[in-house]
Scaffold this motif. Structure first.
Motif, PDB file in Angstrom:
ATOM      1  N   VAL A 123     -18.349  -4.109  41.420  1.00 30.69           N
ATOM      2  CA  VAL A 123     -18.401  -4.124  39.961  1.00 30.69           C
ATOM      3  C   VAL A 123     -18.215  -2.708  39.421  1.00 30.69           C
ATOM      4  O   VAL A 123     -17.533  -2.496  38.404  1.00 30.69           O
ATOM      5  CB  VAL A 123     -19.730  -4.734  39.475  1.00 30.69           C
ATOM      6  CG1 VAL A 123     -19.890  -4.552  37.965  1.00 30.69           C
ATOM      7  CG2 VAL A 123     -19.792  -6.213  39.834  1.00 30.69           C
ATOM      8  N   ARG A 124     -18.795  -1.736  40.094  1.00 28.27           N
ATOM      9  CA  ARG A 124     -18.608  -0.344  39.652  1.00 28.27           C
ATOM     10  C   ARG A 124     -17.124   0.037  39.706  1.00 28.27           C
ATOM     11  O   ARG A 124     -16.622   0.729  38.801  1.00 28.27           O
ATOM     12  CB  ARG A 124     -19.437   0.603  40.518  1.00 28.27           C
ATOM     13  CG  ARG A 124     -20.938   0.525  40.248  1.00 28.27           C
ATOM     14  CD  ARG A 124     -21.690   1.622  40.999  1.00 28.27           C
ATOM     15  NE  ARG A 124     -23.129   1.560  40.734  1.00 28.27           N
ATOM     16  CZ  ARG A 124     -23.736   2.060  39.675  1.00 28.27           C
ATOM     17  NH1 ARG A 124     -23.006   2.674  38.737  1.00 28.27           N
ATOM     18  NH2 ARG A 124     -25.042   1.968  39.525  1.00 28.27           N
ATOM     19  N   ARG A 125     -16.437  -0.387  40.742  1.00 22.67           N
ATOM     20  CA  ARG A 125     -15.013  -0.028  40.847  1.00 22.67           C
ATOM     21  C   ARG A 125     -14.199  -0.707  39.750  1.00 22.67           C
ATOM     22  O   ARG A 125     -13.269  -0.111  39.198  1.00 22.67           O
ATOM     23  CB  ARG A 125     -14.489  -0.412  42.231  1.00 22.67           C
ATOM     24  CG  ARG A 125     -15.065   0.447  43.345  1.00 22.67           C
ATOM     25  CD  ARG A 125     -14.341   0.227  44.670  1.00 22.67           C
ATOM     26  NE  ARG A 125     -14.928   1.061  45.705  1.00 22.67           N
ATOM     27  CZ  ARG A 125     -15.880   0.665  46.538  1.00 22.67           C
ATOM     28  NH1 ARG A 125     -16.342  -0.581  46.444  1.00 22.67           N
ATOM     29  NH2 ARG A 125     -16.382   1.479  47.437  1.00 22.67           N
ATOM     30  N   VAL A 126     -14.529  -1.953  39.439  1.00 26.74           N
ATOM     31  CA  VAL A 126     -13.794  -2.690  38.417  1.00 26.74           C
ATOM     32  C   VAL A 126     -14.040  -2.108  37.032  1.00 26.74           C
ATOM     33  O   VAL A 126     -13.126  -2.010  36.212  1.00 26.74           O
ATOM     34  CB  VAL A 126     -14.187  -4.188  38.456  1.00 26.74           C
ATOM     35  CG1 VAL A 126     -13.684  -4.917  37.209  1.00 26.74           C
ATOM     36  CG2 VAL A 126     -13.631  -4.848  39.704  1.00 26.74           C
ATOM     37  N   THR A 127     -15.275  -1.719  36.754  1.00 26.22           N
ATOM     38  CA  THR A 127     -15.652  -1.283  35.407  1.00 26.22           C
ATOM     39  C   THR A 127     -15.632   0.225  35.210  1.00 26.22           C
ATOM     40  O   THR A 127     -15.616   0.701  34.078  1.00 26.22           O
ATOM     41  CB  THR A 127     -17.071  -1.777  35.069  1.00 26.22           C
ATOM     42  OG1 THR A 127     -18.006  -1.186  36.004  1.00 26.22           O
ATOM     43  CG2 THR A 127     -17.151  -3.291  35.166  1.00 26.22           C
TER      44      THR A 127
ATOM     45  N   TRP B  89     -21.592 -10.276  36.082  1.00 23.12           N
ATOM     46  CA  TRP B  89     -20.433 -10.589  36.908  1.00 23.12           C
ATOM     47  C   TRP B  89     -20.862 -11.471  38.074  1.00 23.12           C
ATOM     48  O   TRP B  89     -21.966 -11.298  38.616  1.00 23.12           O
ATOM     49  CB  TRP B  89     -19.793  -9.314  37.467  1.00 23.12           C
ATOM     50  CG  TRP B  89     -19.178  -8.427  36.439  1.00 23.12           C
ATOM     51  CD1 TRP B  89     -17.860  -8.356  36.089  1.00 23.12           C
ATOM     52  CD2 TRP B  89     -19.847  -7.462  35.617  1.00 23.12           C
ATOM     53  NE1 TRP B  89     -17.674  -7.420  35.103  1.00 23.12           N
ATOM     54  CE2 TRP B  89     -18.878  -6.852  34.797  1.00 23.12           C
ATOM     55  CE3 TRP B  89     -21.186  -7.065  35.496  1.00 23.12           C
ATOM     56  CZ2 TRP B  89     -19.194  -5.861  33.872  1.00 23.12           C
ATOM     57  CZ3 TRP B  89     -21.500  -6.091  34.567  1.00 23.12           C
ATOM     58  CH2 TRP B  89     -20.519  -5.496  33.768  1.00 23.12           C
ATOM     59  N   ARG B  90     -19.986 -12.389  38.460  1.00 23.85           N
ATOM     60  CA  ARG B  90     -20.182 -13.178  39.666  1.00 23.85           C
ATOM     61  C   ARG B  90     -19.240 -12.604  40.728  1.00 23.85           C
ATOM     62  O   ARG B  90     -18.024 -12.542  40.519  1.00 23.85           O
ATOM     63  CB  ARG B  90     -19.872 -14.644  39.391  1.00 23.85           C
ATOM     64  CG  ARG B  90     -20.086 -15.590  40.566  1.00 23.85           C
ATOM     65  CD  ARG B  90     -21.535 -15.774  40.957  1.00 23.85           C
ATOM     66  NE  ARG B  90     -22.430 -15.997  39.819  1.00 23.85           N
ATOM     67  CZ  ARG B  90     -22.555 -17.158  39.174  1.00 23.85           C
ATOM     68  NH1 ARG B  90     -21.841 -18.201  39.526  1.00 23.85           N
ATOM     69  NH2 ARG B  90     -23.393 -17.254  38.160  1.00 23.85           N
ATOM     70  N   VAL B  91     -19.807 -12.185  41.830  1.00 22.34           N
ATOM     71  CA  VAL B  91     -19.025 -11.557  42.899  1.00 22.34           C
ATOM     72  C   VAL B  91     -19.150 -12.405  44.155  1.00 22.34           C
ATOM     73  O   VAL B  91     -20.261 -12.709  44.609  1.00 22.34           O
ATOM     74  CB  VAL B  91     -19.526 -10.123  43.183  1.00 22.34           C
ATOM     75  CG1 VAL B  91     -18.642  -9.448  44.222  1.00 22.34           C
ATOM     76  CG2 VAL B  91     -19.573  -9.296  41.898  1.00 22.34           C
ATOM     77  N   VAL B  92     -18.013 -12.795  44.706  1.00 23.62           N
ATOM     78  CA  VAL B  92     -17.994 -13.555  45.951  1.00 23.62           C
ATOM     79  C   VAL B  92     -17.825 -12.572  47.102  1.00 23.62           C
ATOM     80  O   VAL B  92     -16.864 -11.785  47.127  1.00 23.62           O
ATOM     81  CB  VAL B  92     -16.856 -14.590  45.963  1.00 23.62           C
ATOM     82  CG1 VAL B  92     -16.853 -15.368  47.287  1.00 23.62           C
ATOM     83  CG2 VAL B  92     -16.994 -15.550  44.787  1.00 23.62           C
TER      84      VAL B  92
ATOM     85  N   VAL C 107     -14.205 -10.873  41.935  1.00 22.73           N
ATOM     86  CA  VAL C 107     -15.131 -10.336  40.934  1.00 22.73           C
ATOM     87  C   VAL C 107     -14.740 -10.952  39.593  1.00 22.73           C
ATOM     88  O   VAL C 107     -13.606 -10.789  39.143  1.00 22.73           O
ATOM     89  CB  VAL C 107     -15.050  -8.803  40.837  1.00 22.73           C
ATOM     90  CG1 VAL C 107     -16.025  -8.291  39.779  1.00 22.73           C
ATOM     91  CG2 VAL C 107     -15.323  -8.154  42.182  1.00 22.73           C
ATOM     92  N   ARG C 108     -15.687 -11.658  38.976  1.00 21.38           N
ATOM     93  CA  ARG C 108     -15.388 -12.333  37.713  1.00 21.38           C
ATOM     94  C   ARG C 108     -16.490 -12.060  36.706  1.00 21.38           C
ATOM     95  O   ARG C 108     -17.667 -12.314  36.981  1.00 21.38           O
ATOM     96  CB  ARG C 108     -15.248 -13.840  37.942  1.00 21.38           C
ATOM     97  CG  ARG C 108     -14.968 -14.648  36.659  1.00 21.38           C
ATOM     98  CD  ARG C 108     -14.638 -16.089  37.006  1.00 21.38           C
ATOM     99  NE  ARG C 108     -15.755 -16.764  37.639  1.00 21.38           N
ATOM    100  CZ  ARG C 108     -16.705 -17.443  36.974  1.00 21.38           C
ATOM    101  NH1 ARG C 108     -16.665 -17.500  35.643  1.00 21.38           N
ATOM    102  NH2 ARG C 108     -17.678 -18.052  37.630  1.00 21.38           N
ATOM    103  N   GLU C 109     -16.110 -11.532  35.537  1.00 28.45           N
ATOM    104  CA  GLU C 109     -17.101 -11.325  34.496  1.00 28.45           C
ATOM    105  C   GLU C 109     -17.458 -12.660  33.874  1.00 28.45           C
ATOM    106  O   GLU C 109     -16.576 -13.482  33.576  1.00 28.45           O
ATOM    107  CB  GLU C 109     -16.593 -10.363  33.429  1.00 28.45           C
ATOM    108  CG  GLU C 109     -17.659 -10.028  32.385  1.00 28.45           C
ATOM    109  CD  GLU C 109     -17.244  -8.906  31.448  1.00 28.45           C
ATOM    110  OE1 GLU C 109     -18.033  -8.608  30.519  1.00 28.45           O
ATOM    111  OE2 GLU C 109     -16.143  -8.342  31.621  1.00 28.45           O
ATOM    112  N   LEU C 110     -18.753 -12.914  33.685  1.00 26.72           N
ATOM    113  CA  LEU C 110     -19.222 -14.174  33.143  1.00 26.72           C
ATOM    114  C   LEU C 110     -19.228 -14.148  31.624  1.00 26.72           C
ATOM    115  O   LEU C 110     -19.453 -13.099  31.010  1.00 26.72           O
ATOM    116  CB  LEU C 110     -20.634 -14.477  33.643  1.00 26.72           C
ATOM    117  CG  LEU C 110     -20.804 -14.573  35.168  1.00 26.72           C
ATOM    118  CD1 LEU C 110     -22.268 -14.779  35.522  1.00 26.72           C
ATOM    119  CD2 LEU C 110     -19.954 -15.701  35.746  1.00 26.72           C
ATOM    120  N   THR C 111     -18.973 -15.304  31.036  1.00 24.56           N
ATOM    121  CA  THR C 111     -19.124 -15.418  29.589  1.00 24.56           C
ATOM    122  C   THR C 111     -20.615 -15.386  29.250  1.00 24.56           C
ATOM    123  O   THR C 111     -21.474 -15.512  30.126  1.00 24.56           O
ATOM    124  CB  THR C 111     -18.515 -16.741  29.094  1.00 24.56           C
ATOM    125  OG1 THR C 111     -19.251 -17.823  29.689  1.00 24.56           O
ATOM    126  CG2 THR C 111     -17.056 -16.843  29.482  1.00 24.56           C
TER     127      THR C 111
END
Length: 314
Positions: A234-238, A270-273, A303-307
């Motif tokens: 998540v840190r890398r994505v954001t 975020w939901r991370v698999v 990595v998917r950000e949740l609504t």
């Protein structure tokens, strides 16, 4: 000379999700030589070492010995020892320090309370106080566990100390010999591997300002391995670098696949698999290993950000 660390580096083994786990670190200064099981194989009373291991069991506290960088000849009994305790869970991070001339007093600590993030027992028993200096840089140098820790860790600790970096200590064990030289930075509890002095200085400067550096980061000791990998992803994505901005709030599933929920202090989630794989080809997991192994690796699949609605339901 081929070592477990050179093989791991040459094979480009992933480093994320490999940190030792502990919500709280308890560090006792113990100069002199260390054995492979340092709490019972050093100049510390082995009965005390066994008692500390037993007291910490199942509490989230990890006990380790530390010493100043340099030569480690037998210099007799240390009159006064430095003791640190650090809690690494974001939102409740702290680092306290004390000195003692009786390491047996550590058995009077409430280990369950320390593991849960309450420093009051440390302060009461050892007259501890919040640490106001620079972050601690703990470099694993225990060659009795793996020669890479001595061959690579000791020169790193010495170089950092000689160049005037504050807070540098040698430490008995951080796991992951094949990622030597390994480093733990407190109070935030992020571990690093394949560390070089210039990079460590950047890591410590960032930690002093409440930020973390992603390059070479193995993860936060506050989380289990899937959570470590998820939080770093998540840190890398954001691009988030604030040390206490993210928390692992939920982990569903079991090996070899987990769904990890990572939350930001601003409310985003975020939901991370994360999937567990095997590092191939087989390689020595430590220099002392008699057989080759395939170390587990944490691979981030998605990595998917949740609504807002999904985040509230998770």
């Amino acid at each position: 000379m081929s070592t477990c660390s050179t093989v791991s580096r040459d094979l480009d083994e992933p480093i994320a999700g490999t940190a030792a786990t502990a919500t709280t670190w308890l560090l006792l200064e113990q100069p002199g030589p260390w054995g492979a099981k340092a709490l019972t194989q050093s100049h510390l009373d082995p009965a005390l070492g066994r008692a500390l291991e037993a007291a910490a069991q199942g509490t989230g506290v990890r006990v380790a010995l530390i010493r100043r960088p340099g030569r480690h000849a037998d210099c007799g009994t240390l009159a006064e020892r430095r003791v640190y305790v650090a809690h690494t869970v974001p939102g409740r991070v702290w680092l306290h320090a004390a000195t003692t001339n009786d390491p047996g007093r550590l058995l009077d600590l409430d280990f369950a309370a320390l593991g849960a993030g309450d420093p009051r027992t440390f302060d009461a028993v050892l007259q501890g106080r919040p640490h106001t200096g620079h972050p601690l840089a703990l470099v694993c140098t225990n060659g009795k566990r793996d020669r890479c820790c001595a061959l690579l860790g000791r020169p790193l600790a010495a170089e950092l100390s000689a160049s005037g970096v504050d807070g540098v200590w040698e430490v008995t064990h951080l796991g992951g010999h094949r990622f030597s030289p390994t480093l733990l930075v407190l109070p935030y509890g992020y571990a690093y591997g394949r560390a070089q002095a210039h990079a460590v200085k950047e890591v410590l400067h960032s930690a002093h300002e409440g930020r973390i550096v992603l390059d070479g980061c193995r993860g936060s000791s506050a989380w289990e391995r899937p959570g470590q990998a998820a939080e770093l992803a998540v840190r890398r994505v954001t691009g988030e670098c604030a040390a206490q901005a993210l928390s692992v709030v939920r982990t569903d599933g079991a090996a070899p696949r987990w769904d990890v929920t990572v939350a930001h202090v601003d409310g985003r989630r975020w939901r991370v698999v994360v999937a567990q794989g095997s590092s191939l080809p087989a390689r020595p997991e430590s220099c002392g290993a008699s057989v080759l192994g395939s170390p587990a690796r944490m691979d981030v699949v998605a990595v998917r950000e949740l609504t807002v609605t999904a985040a509230l339901a998770s």
